[in-house]
Design a protein around this motif. Structure first.
Motif, PDB file in Angstrom:
ATOM      1  N   GLN A  74       0.840  -1.206   0.000  1.00 45.86           N
ATOM      2  CA  GLN A  74       0.000   0.000   0.000  1.00 45.86           C
ATOM      3  C   GLN A  74       0.878   1.260   0.000  1.00 45.86           C
ATOM      4  O   GLN A  74       0.553   2.242  -0.685  1.00 45.86           O
ATOM      5  N   ARG A  75       1.965   1.243   0.740  1.00 45.81           N
ATOM      6  CA  ARG A  75       2.847   2.406   0.765  1.00 45.81           C
ATOM      7  C   ARG A  75       3.420   2.691  -0.623  1.00 45.81           C
ATOM      8  O   ARG A  75       3.474   3.846  -1.077  1.00 45.81           O
ATOM      9  N   ILE A  76       3.842   1.607  -1.311  1.00 48.02           N
ATOM     10  CA  ILE A  76       4.432   1.808  -2.637  1.00 48.02           C
ATOM     11  C   ILE A  76       3.372   2.287  -3.620  1.00 48.02           C
ATOM     12  O   ILE A  76       3.613   3.212  -4.433  1.00 48.02           O
ATOM     13  N   GLN A  77       2.181   1.669  -3.578  1.00 49.59           N
ATOM     14  CA  GLN A  77       1.131   2.087  -4.522  1.00 49.59           C
ATOM     15  C   GLN A  77       0.679   3.520  -4.256  1.00 49.59           C
ATOM     16  O   GLN A  77       0.419   4.302  -5.189  1.00 49.59           O
ATOM     17  N   LEU A  78       0.581   3.876  -2.963  1.00 52.55           N
ATOM     18  CA  LEU A  78       0.201   5.266  -2.639  1.00 52.55           C
ATOM     19  C   LEU A  78       1.250   6.245  -3.144  1.00 52.55           C
ATOM     20  O   LEU A  78       0.931   7.330  -3.645  1.00 52.55           O
ATOM     21  N   ARG A  79       2.553   5.839  -3.015  1.00 49.86           N
ATOM     22  CA  ARG A  79       3.605   6.719  -3.477  1.00 49.86           C
ATOM     23  C   ARG A  79       3.536   6.899  -4.998  1.00 49.86           C
ATOM     24  O   ARG A  79       3.659   8.033  -5.501  1.00 49.86           O
ATOM     25  N   PHE A  80       3.297   5.803  -5.721  1.00 47.94           N
ATOM     26  CA  PHE A  80       3.187   5.924  -7.176  1.00 47.94           C
ATOM     27  C   PHE A  80       1.962   6.744  -7.563  1.00 47.94           C
ATOM     28  O   PHE A  80       2.023   7.556  -8.514  1.00 47.94           O
ATOM     29  N   ASN A  81       0.836   6.540  -6.853  1.00 45.32           N
ATOM     30  CA  ASN A  81      -0.362   7.330  -7.166  1.00 45.32           C
ATOM     31  C   ASN A  81      -0.134   8.822  -6.877  1.00 45.32           C
ATOM     32  O   ASN A  81      -0.554   9.705  -7.643  1.00 45.32           O
ATOM     33  N   GLU A 120      12.515   7.904  -4.841  1.00 43.27           N
ATOM     34  CA  GLU A 120      12.530   6.928  -5.921  1.00 43.27           C
ATOM     35  C   GLU A 120      12.690   7.620  -7.270  1.00 43.27           C
ATOM     36  O   GLU A 120      13.158   7.020  -8.231  1.00 43.27           O
ATOM     37  N   ILE A 121      12.308   8.900  -7.378  1.00 39.36           N
ATOM     38  CA  ILE A 121      12.451   9.653  -8.623  1.00 39.36           C
ATOM     39  C   ILE A 121      13.796  10.356  -8.582  1.00 39.36           C
ATOM     40  O   ILE A 121      14.060  11.163  -7.696  1.00 39.36           O
ATOM     41  N   TYR A 221      12.855   6.825 -12.735  1.00 38.30           N
ATOM     42  CA  TYR A 221      12.700   6.087 -11.473  1.00 38.30           C
ATOM     43  C   TYR A 221      13.896   5.138 -11.266  1.00 38.30           C
ATOM     44  O   TYR A 221      14.449   4.578 -12.222  1.00 38.30           O
ATOM     45  N   SER A 222      14.232   4.962 -10.010  1.00 42.84           N
ATOM     46  CA  SER A 222      15.221   3.956  -9.594  1.00 42.84           C
ATOM     47  C   SER A 222      14.506   2.864  -8.809  1.00 42.84           C
ATOM     48  O   SER A 222      13.760   3.173  -7.857  1.00 42.84           O
ATOM     49  N   THR A 223      14.702   1.615  -9.204  1.00 49.04           N
ATOM     50  CA  THR A 223      14.003   0.505  -8.517  1.00 49.04           C
ATOM     51  C   THR A 223      14.464   0.382  -7.070  1.00 49.04           C
ATOM     52  O   THR A 223      13.661   0.009  -6.196  1.00 49.04           O
TER      53      THR A 223
END
Length: 860
Positions: A74-81, A120-121, A221-223
């Motif tokens: 959820q944290r990763i998806q929220l960050r991408f959103n 991440e960006i 983005y960096s993985t």
């Protein structure tokens, strides 16, 4: 209905497994059940408790792991959103404003703000519709390029630009934000030890006012930076891995290894419509040591080991008893196997006669089953209805301790099978004694003798037929015991001729003396081979021709041999055939042969006439010369010593005259015809006469004859003239063979013709043996087979009757004549021939006289 298995059987399976490993043979008693069941129950309960705790802990860890994974997702998806919304806001602001300088400054400020908050960006680019860079937002503002860093090769830079171009095309074509594929970059710094491989990808957001394409906002983005979104406290407890859908690792939160049995889970990340497929995986690190759980496991194992040790001690104490019981079981199984495999039926009876036991063979013999026979009392159903009373009375008598010893040979009876067919049986009874020496029943063994009875009946019928054949023979058949001399068997012909005693048997074999000799021979053979009769005794003897002198003189051809009688004693079998008619015919033939023998002697004398005339002239001329010399000497001599010279001459003249007379006397006796007249003669005299007759011819042909006669030979009852004829004929044949084998020039060195006489003790009774041997060329096998036939001769001038007459003369004396070739030392060729004559030491008449003398002296 399915049979239920007791719980104890399942509980005993581990103990049986232990017994197989350690080799123990256990007897399952309550003493063994109690600790065994305690071990099983305790181990089962503790296993359930520990398994439940372990399963509960595992479920809790898996639930906590899943929660943390969902939280990180959820944290990763929220960050991408959030990033997507910020980029869309920047793109809308660039599309809606006409003041380019102001818009560029505001957008750049928003971009830098976004880069400051999100790790991440790495960079943001504004590219116009011609894909020209308008501005670049990055943390390090000293770089005005794409921000790929130092040390990147031109090939990698081109790869990144190509990926960006493709992503821009996709975004402009769809009018939506798009993501590029993953690109791996190698940072080649001065120190190769800190070299790092980075994986990046592009997110492109189109800038459009609804009608025209004004450019794009590109975020690099960096993985590895995506994993920085996850809180540090989670990354300290778990290891997070970012992967593609084909399990390619893009980034990992830590290089620490996870245990082999670590818990893990994974889920897919949905970061956009045109985003690549990403998977987030979570792995647990080793948990801290659970001292309480381990202590609990140790206590359980310790208690189990103590209980097993206690059970092991009990089993060790029971081992001796278990081995004894196992031996008893093996002995019982062996006894049961023996009883079931034996063809003899066995019954056990109580003291009152009730059946307590039957074996398998008895059930098969009678056709009854064991359950139908146990507990029955006499009369039994397998007895015949008409004989139940008799067999019950007989069994009661046998079961009486006072009378069962009298029935050691068994009880003959009949048993009716279940199907009604009868069988003959023989039953033996013995007392059944327990371990205390007290009789508690009887055991009976039943033997089926049906087949043996049939065989016995067939043998009786066969014996009856055999006796019928023997009774119909025209020959006397008798069997006499060697030990007692009693007549054991005699057929009709014997009884009609000799009566019902053994006298006729012994008369045919030589009287009581022959019986005593047979007894002595049997005793000697038994001493040499105790318990085993010598095989030579059972060989059939050669046939003999015996003449019994009595009211009517009869001739019999007798054959005899020793046989074992039915009681294992030694007996003599004799078969005597009446040959009186044949003997009469042979007598006529013999008379004719005598005439032929006389003719043969005349012929022989004719052949010897020239030699005799030549040889007799020499001694007669010498006598004449000696006598004339003596006369002249006496007439003209006046010396006193004349007798000394005259005496030797006179002695020599006398010797020559005696020699001439002897020769003439022998010739007259040989030529003179005479009947077969037996008298006791010295074989040495006969041999000397034969040698004297033939020696004249031998000397004329430069050959010699040597005679050898054993001293103290008994006189034999023969016709001396006939025997002399045989020896002369054999010596002449030997000289002829020597003449053919040796040339005239070498005959003086040739071995002499030998004639010997001795006793042959290899026969019973012993016989006189005369042998004439030469060293000529031998006789071929074809000639030996026919040389005794009448009119067969190998000489051009021979009549072929000489050897035939010789054999007839010897056989008339109840002797034998045969020839055998001799081989040289190397046994490669013939070196002469030997003629052998066997003559009995006593005639049949003397034997009859001795038998009559013994019978007269026998006490009545």
């Amino acid at each position: 209905m399915k049979k239920q298995v007791p719980l104890s059987n399942w509980l005993l399976k581990p103990l049986r497994w232990i017994r197989k490993i350690r080799g123990f043979r256990l007897v399952y008693t309550p003493l063994v059940y109690t600790p065994l069941m305690a071990i099983v129950i305790f181990t089962a309960v503790m296993g359930v408790i520990l398994g439940t705790l372990q399963l509960q802990e595992k479920n809790q860890q898996e639930a906590a792991l899943f929660r943390e994974l969902v939280f990180a997702k959820q944290r990763i998806q929220l960050r991408f959103n959030s990033n997507a919304d910020s980029l869309l806001a920047i793109s809308r602001e660039l599309a809606a404003s006409n003041d380019e300088m102001k818009v560029r400054a505001n957008a750049l400020q928003q971009a830098e703000t976004l880069l400051g908050d999100e790790h991440e960006i790495r960079k943001l680019f504004w590219l116009n519709k011609n894909n020209e860079v308008q501005w670049v937002a990055q943390a390090n503002r000293n770089k005005k390029d794409l921000g790929l860093g130092d040390g990147q090769s031109a090939e990698q830079i081109n790869l990144v630009k190509e990926s960006l171009r493709k992503t821009i095309n996709i975004s402009q074509a769809t009018g939506q934000p798009a993501y590029s594929q993953f690109v791996a970059l190698d940072d080649k710094q001065v120190d190769p030890i800190v070299r790092e491989k980075r994986i990046i990808f592009w997110q492109v957001v189109p800038i459009s006012n609804g009608l025209d394409n004004l450019g794009v906002i590109a975020a690099l983005y960096s993985t590895q930076g995506i994993l920085d979104v996850i809180p540090a406290e989670l990354k300290a407890q778990y290891r997070f891995t970012l992967m593609t859908d084909n399990d390619r690792v893009l980034a990992i939160s830590s290089d620490r290894d996870t245990p082999k049995r670590a818990f893990s889970n994974q889920t897919s990340l949905d970061i956009g419509v045109l985003s690549p497929n990403l998977t987030l995986r979570i792995d647990t690190y080793p948990a801290p040591t659970n001292l309480t759980f381990r202590m609990l496991v140790g206590v359980v194992l310790g208690l189990s080991a103590f209980v097993i040790w206690s059970l092991w001690s009990v089993l060790k104490q029971m081992q001796v008893r278990q081995e004894a019981e196992a031996n008893l079981k093996a002995e019982t199984n062996f006894r049961n196997a023996m009883e079931d495999s034996t063809p003899v039926g066995i019954r056990g009876h109580a003291m009152d006669g009730r059946i307590t036991y039957v074996n398998k063979a008895f059930c098969e013999m009678t056709g009854w089953e064991e359950k139908d026979l146990i507990g029955l009392k006499p009369p039994f159903p397998f007895w015949p209805e008409d004989k139940k009373d008799a067999q019950e009375e007989q069994m009661n008598l046998a079961l009486n301790p006072k009378h069962y010893h009298e029935m050691k040979e068994g009880i003959r009876g009949i048993i009716v099978r279940h199907d009604g067919s009868p069988i003959d049986t023989r039953t033996f009874i013995a007392p059944l004694v327990n371990e205390k020496g007290i009789q508690n029943g009887w055991v009976t063994t039943v033997i089926d003798i049906t087949e043996s009875t049939k065989v016995r009946e067939k043998l009786a019928a066969s014996q009856e037929r055999f006796i019928t054949v023997l009774e119909g023979l025209d020959a006397a058949v008798s069997v006499v015991s060697i030990e007692t001399g009693a007549l054991l068997f005699a057929n009709r012909f014997y009884r009609e001729r000799f009566g019902d005693d053994s006298k006729g048997h012994f008369d045919l074999v030589g009287g009581q003396m022959a019986h005593h000799a047979m007894q002595e021979l049997t005793e000697e053979s038994s001493d040499q081979n105790p318990g085993i009769p010598p095989s030579a005794l059972y060989q059939e003897s050669e046939s003999e021709e015996i003449q019994l002198i009595g009211d009517s003189s009869k001739w019999y051809e007798v054959r005899r041999r020793f046989i074992p009688w039915v009681d294992e004693s030694l007996a003599q079998l004799l078969i005597a055939t009446d040959i009186t008619a044949r003997k009469e015919s042979d007598e006529l033939t013999r008379q004719q042969e005598e005439k032929m023998q006389f003719t043969s002697r005349l012929t022989t004398m004719g052949e010897m006439a020239s030699s005799l005339a030549h040889e007799l002239n020499q001694p007669l001329s010498a006598i004449s010369n000696y006598c004339m010399g003596v006369a002249k000497r006496l007439q003209g001599s006046t010396e006193v010593d004349i007798p000394r010279d005259i005496l030797p001459a006179l002695e020599k003249a006398s010797e020559q005259a005696v020699r001439a007379g002897t020769i003439i006397q022998r010739i007259r006796g040989f030529v003179k015809r005479s009947e077969l007249q037996r008298k006791l003669c010295s074989i040495a005299d006969i041999i000397n006469d034969a040698v004297g007759l033939v020696e004249i011819e031998a000397n004329r042909h430069r050959l010699s004859i040597v005679s050898s006669v054993t001293e103290n030979l008994p006189e034999v009852p023969v016709d001396p003239v006939l025997v002399l004829q045989v020896l002369v004929n054999l010596l002449k044949n030997a000289l002829d063979s020597m003449r053919e084998a040796y040339p005239s020039s070498s005959r003086w060195s040739a071995p002499p013709v030998k004639i010997t006489a001795d006793l042959d003790t290899s026969t019973f009774p012993a016989m006189l043996r005369i042998q004439v041997s030469d060293t000529g060329g031998g006789i071929s096998e074809a000639v030996i087979e026919r040389m005794f036939e009448p009119f067969f001769s190998t000489k051009a001038e021979g009549m072929g009757m000489g050897l035939n007459i010789c054999r007839s003369i010897i056989e008339s004396h109840h002797g034998r004549l045969w020839a055998k070739n001799q081989m040289d030392a190397e046994r490669t060729k013939l070196s002469g021939c030997t003629f052998t004559i066997l003559l009995p030491l006593e005639s049949s008449e003397s034997r009859e006289t001795e038998n009559e003398r013994n019978s007269q002296t026998k006490p009545s």
